[in-house]
Motif scaffolding. Structure first.
Motif, PDB file in Angstrom:
ATOM      1  N   MET A  58       0.840  -1.207   0.000  1.00  0.00           N
ATOM      2  CA  MET A  58       0.000   0.000   0.000  1.00  0.00           C
ATOM      3  C   MET A  58       0.870   1.251   0.000  1.00  0.00           C
ATOM      4  O   MET A  58       0.770   2.107  -0.863  1.00  0.00           O
ATOM      5  N   MET A  59       1.790   1.341   0.979  1.00  0.00           N
ATOM      6  CA  MET A  59       2.672   2.514   1.020  1.00  0.00           C
ATOM      7  C   MET A  59       3.575   2.548  -0.215  1.00  0.00           C
ATOM      8  O   MET A  59       3.921   3.608  -0.705  1.00  0.00           O
ATOM      9  N   LYS A  60       3.908   1.348  -0.682  1.00  0.00           N
ATOM     10  CA  LYS A  60       4.731   1.281  -1.893  1.00  0.00           C
ATOM     11  C   LYS A  60       3.997   1.955  -3.048  1.00  0.00           C
ATOM     12  O   LYS A  60       4.540   2.770  -3.759  1.00  0.00           O
ATOM     13  N   ASP A  61       2.711   1.574  -3.177  1.00  0.00           N
ATOM     14  CA  ASP A  61       1.894   2.145  -4.244  1.00  0.00           C
ATOM     15  C   ASP A  61       1.802   3.660  -4.121  1.00  0.00           C
ATOM     16  O   ASP A  61       1.759   4.371  -5.097  1.00  0.00           O
ATOM     17  N   LEU A  62       1.758   4.080  -2.881  1.00  0.00           N
ATOM     18  CA  LEU A  62       1.528   5.485  -2.599  1.00  0.00           C
ATOM     19  C   LEU A  62       2.497   6.393  -3.337  1.00  0.00           C
ATOM     20  O   LEU A  62       2.164   7.493  -3.732  1.00  0.00           O
ATOM     21  N   PHE A  63       3.692   5.920  -3.514  1.00  0.00           N
ATOM     22  CA  PHE A  63       4.706   6.807  -4.079  1.00  0.00           C
ATOM     23  C   PHE A  63       5.081   6.479  -5.515  1.00  0.00           C
ATOM     24  O   PHE A  63       5.951   7.095  -6.094  1.00  0.00           O
ATOM     25  N   LYS A  64       4.382   5.492  -6.060  1.00  0.00           N
ATOM     26  CA  LYS A  64       4.735   5.045  -7.399  1.00  0.00           C
ATOM     27  C   LYS A  64       4.689   6.183  -8.409  1.00  0.00           C
ATOM     28  O   LYS A  64       5.626   6.385  -9.173  1.00  0.00           O
ATOM     29  N   VAL A  65       3.582   6.924  -8.368  1.00  0.00           N
ATOM     30  CA  VAL A  65       3.419   7.969  -9.364  1.00  0.00           C
ATOM     31  C   VAL A  65       4.436   9.077  -9.166  1.00  0.00           C
ATOM     32  O   VAL A  65       4.962   9.627 -10.117  1.00  0.00           O
ATOM     33  N   VAL A  66       4.718   9.353  -7.904  1.00  0.00           N
ATOM     34  CA  VAL A  66       5.694  10.396  -7.618  1.00  0.00           C
ATOM     35  C   VAL A  66       7.014  10.048  -8.272  1.00  0.00           C
ATOM     36  O   VAL A  66       7.621  10.857  -8.969  1.00  0.00           O
ATOM     37  N   ARG A  67       7.431   8.790  -8.068  1.00  0.00           N
ATOM     38  CA  ARG A  67       8.687   8.370  -8.677  1.00  0.00           C
ATOM     39  C   ARG A  67       8.621   8.480 -10.178  1.00  0.00           C
ATOM     40  O   ARG A  67       9.536   8.943 -10.820  1.00  0.00           O
ATOM     41  N   SER A  68       7.447   8.060 -10.707  1.00  0.00           N
ATOM     42  CA  SER A  68       7.346   8.059 -12.160  1.00  0.00           C
ATOM     43  C   SER A  68       7.449   9.479 -12.695  1.00  0.00           C
ATOM     44  O   SER A  68       7.983   9.722 -13.740  1.00  0.00           O
ATOM     45  N   ARG A  69       6.919  10.411 -11.922  1.00  0.00           N
ATOM     46  CA  ARG A  69       6.984  11.796 -12.379  1.00  0.00           C
ATOM     47  C   ARG A  69       8.395  12.339 -12.280  1.00  0.00           C
ATOM     48  O   ARG A  69       8.833  13.163 -13.056  1.00  0.00           O
ATOM     49  N   ILE A  70       9.108  11.891 -11.278  1.00  0.00           N
ATOM     50  CA  ILE A  70      10.493  12.326 -11.155  1.00  0.00           C
ATOM     51  C   ILE A  70      11.316  11.635 -12.254  1.00  0.00           C
ATOM     52  O   ILE A  70      12.339  12.125 -12.686  1.00  0.00           O
ATOM     53  N   GLY A  71      10.808  10.507 -12.697  1.00  0.00           N
ATOM     54  CA  GLY A  71      11.431   9.850 -13.842  1.00  0.00           C
ATOM     55  C   GLY A  71      12.378   8.729 -13.487  1.00  0.00           C
ATOM     56  O   GLY A  71      13.124   8.250 -14.325  1.00  0.00           O
ATOM     57  N   ILE A  72      12.407   8.289 -12.240  1.00  0.00           N
ATOM     58  CA  ILE A  72      13.234   7.141 -11.901  1.00  0.00           C
ATOM     59  C   ILE A  72      12.395   6.088 -11.220  1.00  0.00           C
ATOM     60  O   ILE A  72      11.391   6.392 -10.586  1.00  0.00           O
ATOM     61  N   ASP A  73      12.775   4.842 -11.327  1.00  0.00           N
ATOM     62  CA  ASP A  73      12.066   3.770 -10.656  1.00  0.00           C
ATOM     63  C   ASP A  73      13.005   3.166  -9.623  1.00  0.00           C
ATOM     64  O   ASP A  73      13.916   2.419  -9.945  1.00  0.00           O
ATOM     65  N   ILE A  74      12.748   3.516  -8.363  1.00  0.00           N
ATOM     66  CA  ILE A  74      13.627   3.046  -7.294  1.00  0.00           C
ATOM     67  C   ILE A  74      13.487   1.547  -7.102  1.00  0.00           C
ATOM     68  O   ILE A  74      14.456   0.833  -6.876  1.00  0.00           O
ATOM     69  N   GLN A  75      12.210   1.073  -7.214  1.00  0.00           N
ATOM     70  CA  GLN A  75      11.941  -0.353  -7.025  1.00  0.00           C
ATOM     71  C   GLN A  75      12.693  -1.224  -8.013  1.00  0.00           C
ATOM     72  O   GLN A  75      13.184  -2.271  -7.676  1.00  0.00           O
ATOM     73  N   ASN A  76      12.720  -0.767  -9.226  1.00  0.00           N
ATOM     74  CA  ASN A  76      13.216  -1.611 -10.296  1.00  0.00           C
ATOM     75  C   ASN A  76      14.133  -0.808 -11.206  1.00  0.00           C
ATOM     76  O   ASN A  76      13.756  -0.400 -12.292  1.00  0.00           O
ATOM     77  N   ALA A  97      -3.646  23.169  -8.812  1.00  0.00           N
ATOM     78  CA  ALA A  97      -2.218  23.484  -8.700  1.00  0.00           C
ATOM     79  C   ALA A  97      -1.384  22.277  -9.111  1.00  0.00           C
ATOM     80  O   ALA A  97      -1.807  21.137  -8.982  1.00  0.00           O
ATOM     81  N   GLY A  98      -0.194  22.544  -9.589  1.00  0.00           N
ATOM     82  CA  GLY A  98       0.703  21.465  -9.996  1.00  0.00           C
ATOM     83  C   GLY A  98       1.202  20.673  -8.797  1.00  0.00           C
ATOM     84  O   GLY A  98       1.348  21.209  -7.700  1.00  0.00           O
ATOM     85  N   ARG A  99       1.411  19.381  -9.036  1.00  0.00           N
ATOM     86  CA  ARG A  99       1.888  18.501  -7.976  1.00  0.00           C
ATOM     87  C   ARG A  99       3.163  19.031  -7.315  1.00  0.00           C
ATOM     88  O   ARG A  99       3.277  19.063  -6.092  1.00  0.00           O
ATOM     89  N   ARG A 100       4.103  19.467  -8.136  1.00  0.00           N
ATOM     90  CA  ARG A 100       5.378  19.902  -7.568  1.00  0.00           C
ATOM     91  C   ARG A 100       5.212  21.169  -6.725  1.00  0.00           C
ATOM     92  O   ARG A 100       5.863  21.348  -5.715  1.00  0.00           O
ATOM     93  N   VAL A 101       4.306  22.029  -7.148  1.00  0.00           N
ATOM     94  CA  VAL A 101       4.036  23.247  -6.377  1.00  0.00           C
ATOM     95  C   VAL A 101       3.515  22.867  -4.992  1.00  0.00           C
ATOM     96  O   VAL A 101       3.964  23.371  -3.966  1.00  0.00           O
ATOM     97  N   ILE A 102       2.556  21.912  -4.976  1.00  0.00           N
ATOM     98  CA  ILE A 102       1.964  21.510  -3.701  1.00  0.00           C
ATOM     99  C   ILE A 102       2.997  20.796  -2.830  1.00  0.00           C
ATOM    100  O   ILE A 102       3.131  21.082  -1.642  1.00  0.00           O
ATOM    101  N   GLU A 103       3.737  19.882  -3.466  1.00  0.00           N
ATOM    102  CA  GLU A 103       4.750  19.152  -2.686  1.00  0.00           C
ATOM    103  C   GLU A 103       5.766  20.117  -2.094  1.00  0.00           C
ATOM    104  O   GLU A 103       6.216  19.958  -0.961  1.00  0.00           O
ATOM    105  N   GLY A 104       6.107  21.150  -2.853  1.00  0.00           N
ATOM    106  CA  GLY A 104       7.038  22.162  -2.362  1.00  0.00           C
ATOM    107  C   GLY A 104       6.458  22.936  -1.193  1.00  0.00           C
ATOM    108  O   GLY A 104       7.153  23.223  -0.216  1.00  0.00           O
ATOM    109  N   THR A 105       5.182  23.229  -1.287  1.00  0.00           N
ATOM    110  CA  THR A 105       4.533  24.018  -0.233  1.00  0.00           C
ATOM    111  C   THR A 105       4.404  23.219   1.052  1.00  0.00           C
ATOM    112  O   THR A 105       4.729  23.709   2.132  1.00  0.00           O
ATOM    113  N   ILE A 106       3.927  21.965   0.938  1.00  0.00           N
ATOM    114  CA  ILE A 106       3.670  21.192   2.161  1.00  0.00           C
ATOM    115  C   ILE A 106       4.866  20.333   2.556  1.00  0.00           C
ATOM    116  O   ILE A 106       4.862  19.697   3.599  1.00  0.00           O
ATOM    117  N   ARG A 107       5.889  20.306   1.706  1.00  0.00           N
ATOM    118  CA  ARG A 107       7.111  19.539   1.984  1.00  0.00           C
ATOM    119  C   ARG A 107       6.804  18.074   2.292  1.00  0.00           C
ATOM    120  O   ARG A 107       7.312  17.496   3.240  1.00  0.00           O
TER     121      ARG A 107
END
Ligand SMILES: [Zn+2]
Lengths: 292, 267
Positions: free
Chosen positions: A1-19, A233-243
Motif C-alpha cells: 500500500m505505502m509502496k503504491d503510494l509513491f509510485k506515481v511520484v517516482r514516475s513523475r520524477i522519472g526514476i524507478d527506485i523499485q526496479n 495546482a501542480g503537484r510539484r508546487v503543492i509538494e514544495g509548499t507542504i514539503r
C-alpha cells in the motif's frame, strides 16, 4: 500500500527506485511508450493499437483534437466554427508570436482548441476539443473566445455542449488577459445553463489550472477518462509548499471522483456511447406519449 | 399479511437476501447511469443517484444502498449516509429540476450516520437543506420506502408528492432499538418498541403519511423479486402519470399540504 503510494511520484520524477533495471531498457527510445502513471514501458505499436491507452494500467493518453473528433463525431457531421481566429500578442510578450507560429507549423492547428457542431450517433451538439499538443492547450484569448462563442451559438440553436478539456491552464504569455478568459467562459456557461441547456465536460489528460477552475468544472455532468491528471495546482508546487510527497492517486480522475468532483469515469471505447446516451436523456422530445 | 407484527416485518426487511436498491433499479428502470459526488467533499456510496429511463421517460433516481455482505456493507457504510450523500442527492435533484425530469427515491436505511465527521461536515444541515429544497423542487418527486425508513436519514429523500411503501417496509422516527433505549432504558425491549410505535405500512397508511402500499409476495420481497419489481413499475406508472399532469403551482401546493396537514391536537 505505502509502496503504491509513491509510485506515481517516482514516475513523475522519472526514476524507478523499485526496479532500477527498468530504467536501462536497451530499446531505442522511439519504439517505446513510457506511461507517466505506472512507469511501465510498452511498445509504441501496442500502445497505439490500444487507442493510445497504457495496456498495463489503463492510463488514457493524450490525443490530438483531430484524433478525438474522429472517434467521437459521426463521419462527415462536423462543421467547424471560428476557424479564422488567431492569436495576437496582447502584452507584447517577448517571443510569443514566434512560438505560436512555430506551433502552427508543427501541429497544423491554428490554436489549442477546435469548436463546431457535430452529431454523435445522430444527436446534434456543439462540440469543443482542446489539443494539448498546442502550447499545452493553455487558454489565451483565442481559446476563451472560441469557447464563449460556441456556448453562445449553442444558446441560439438550443443545442447541448460537449467539451473535451485538456490544458496547462491560463496562457502566461497573455498575462491578465488570459486570466479573464476564465470569467468570460464561465459567464457563457452560466447563460447556456440558464437557458435550460445541457453541458457535458469530458476531462482528459491533463486538465489543470485555470481551465479546471473555470468551464471544465461547470458541466451538468462531468466525465473523465481513466487515470488522467486533473487538478488545480501542480503537484510539484503543492509538494514544495507542504514539503511532503503526495499519494499515488493524487489528482487522478479516480481521486477526483472519490472527492466528489467527477460523475463518471468512462473508458475511451465507451465514450461515444455514453455521450450519445446522455444527449438522449436531455432531449426534450424524448418524453414518451404515456406521460401526456 | 395484516397478521404480521411490526417485529416480524422487521426481520423480513433485515434479511440479507432482501433485494437492495441496485436490484430494484436494474429491473424497474433502463439505462441507469450512476452519477457521483456532491462537488464539495466526496462521493458517498451509501446513496446512489443517477439518470435512467422509466418506460422511455428520463428520470432521476436517488436511492440509499444496503450491501449484501460485509464487504459491500463496509463500502456503503451499512446504508447510513454522511452529509455528502444527502448533498449528492440534492445536487442531482436540482439537475433533475433543471431538465424537467421527475425524481424517484428508493429508501432503505437504518438512518443517517451518527459520527464525529458527519457532525463536522453538518449532517443536520445537509438533511435540513434537502427537506427545504425538495419541498420546493419544481418537478414531481415520488418516494418509495422499500425496507427500513429510518428517521431523518430516510426523510432526507422522503419529501415528495407521493409516498409508497412496500408491504413489509417500516418508517419510524427512531429505530426500535433506539426507542427502547430512550423510552425504557432497555435496548432488549426492541420488540415491544417495534410493536408499539406504529411503524408498518398499514399504520402509515392509516396515519395518512403513506399514500400507497405496494404488495410483496408471501414471506417477503426476496421470494419473488420480479413480482415486486412489476408491482413497483405499475405503481410508478400511475403515480408519474398523475403527478406529471399537475400544473407546477398545483404540484407544489399539494406537496406542501401533504406535510402541512400532518399533526394531531386539540384546541
Ligand atoms: Zn500505465
Amino acid at each position: 500500500m505505502m509502496k503504491d503510494l509513491f509510485k506515481v511520484v517516482r514516475s513523475r520524477i522519472g526514476i524507478d527506485i523499485q526496479n532500477p533495471r527498468k530504467n536501462k531498457l536497451n530499446v531505442p527510445p522511439g519504439l517505446l511508450f513510457k506511461c507517466p502513471r505506472c512507469q511501465s514501458a510498452i511498445f509504441k505499436e501496442e500502445f497505439e493499437l490500444a487507442g493510445r491507452i497504457c495496456t498495463k494500467c489503463g492510463y488514457h493518453s493524450r490525443l490530438t483534437a483531430l484524433q478525438r473528433l474522429e472517434i467521437t463525431a459521426d463521419k462527415g457531421s462536423f462543421i467547424e466554427y471560428d476557424q479564422g481566429l488567431s492569436s495576437v500578442n496582447p502584452i507584447n510578450f517577448p517571443g510569443y508570436e514566434e512560438k505560436v507560429n512555430s506551433l502552427i507549423q508543427k501541429t497544423g492547428l491554428k490554436e489549442a482548441i477546435i469548436t463546431g457542431e457535430c452529431k454523435i450517433r445522430g444527436e446534434r451538439c456543439v462540440i469543443g476539443i482542446m489539443d494539448s499538443h498546442f502550447m499545452m492547450a493553455s487558454m489565451g484569448s483565442v481559446v476563451g473566445e472560441k469557447i464563449a462563442r460556441a456556448f453562445e451559438r449553442a444558446i441560439d440553436k438550443k443545442l447541448p455542449v460537449v467539451l473535451f478539456t485538456a490544458s496547462g491552464g491560463a496562457r502566461m504569455q497573455e498575462g491578465i488577459v488570459s486570466l479573464m478568459q476564465m470569467a468570460k467562459t464561465s459567464g457563457a456557461v452560466a447563460l447556456h445553463s440558464e437557458a435550460g441547456l445541457f453541458y457535458c465536460t469530458v476531462l482528459t489528460d491533463p486538465t489543470t489550472g485555470g481551465v479546471t477552475a473555470s468551464f471544465a468544472s461547470l458541466g451538468d455532468i462531468i466525465l473523465a477518462e481513466p487515470k488522467v491528471l486533473v487538478g488545480f495546482a501542480g503537484r510539484r508546487v503543492i509538494e514544495g509548499t507542504i514539503r511532503q510527497r503526495l499519494p499515488d492517486e493524487f489528482q487522478s480522475s479516480e481521486f477526483l471522483q472519490a472527492h466528489g468532483f467527477v460523475d463518471m469515469i468512462v473508458e475511451r471505447k465507451r465514450m461515444r456511447h455514453v455521450l450519445y446516451r446522455l444527449l438522449r436523456f436531455h432531449k426534450k422530445e424524448a418524453v414518451p406519449d404515456w406521460i401526456n | 399479511m395484516d397478521k404480521l407484527t411490526a417485529w416480524e416485518r422487521l426481520s423480513i426487511i433485515r434479511n440479507p437476501k432482501r433485494p437492495n436498491a441496485y436490484d430494484y433499479i436494474s429491473s424497474v428502470f433502463e439505462h441507469y447511469y450512476e452519477m457521483c459526488g456532491d462537488r464539495l467533499y466526496g462521493d458517498d456510496r451509501a446513496i446512489t443517484g443517477g439518470i435512467a429511463t422509466f418506460q422511455k421517460l428520463p428520470v432521476t433516481v436517488l436511492a440509499t444502498v444496503k450491501g449484501k455482505n460485509l464487504e459491500q456493507n463496509k463500502e456503503v457504510n451499512f446504508s447510513m449516509a454522511h452529509p455528502e450523500g444527502y448533498r449528492k442527492a440534492l445536487r442531482l435533484a436540482k439537475q433533475a429540476e433543471k431538465f424537467g425530469r421527475p425524481v424517484i427515491c428508493l429508501i432503505d436505511t437504518p438512518g443517517a450516520y451518527c459520527g464525529v465527521q458527519a457532525e463536522q461536515r453538518g449532517q443536520g444541515e445537509a438533511i435540513a437543506k434537502n427537506l427545504k429544497e425538495f419541498m420546493r423542487l419544481q418537478t414531481p418527486i415520488i418516494s418509495i420506502i422499500t425496507g427500513e425508513g429510518g428517521s431523518g436519514g430516510a426523510l432526507g429523500l422522503g419529501v415528495c408528492d407521493e409516498l409508497a411503501m412496500l408491504e413489509n417496509a417500516v418508517y419510524s422516527v427512531i429505530s426500535p432499538r433506539g426507542a427502547a433505549n430512550i423510552l425504557w432504558r432497555d435496548p432488549q425491549k426492541e420488540k415491544d418498541a417495534a410493536n408499539t410505535m406504529k411503524i408498518t405500512s398499514n399504520d402509515l397508511l392509516k396515519l395518512k403519511i403513506a399514500d400507497k402500499i405496494i404488495p410483496e409476495p408471501a414471506g417477503g420481497a426476496h421470494n419473488d423479486v420480479k413480482m415486486v419489481c412489476e408491482n413497483i413499475v405499475e405503481y410508478l406508472f400511475e403515480a408519474l402519470k398523475k403527478n406529471c399532469k399537475k400544473s407546477l403551482e398545483n404540484l407544489l401546493k399539494s406537496r406542501y399540504n401533504k406535510f402541512r396537514k400532518v399533526g394531531m391536537f386539540n384546541e
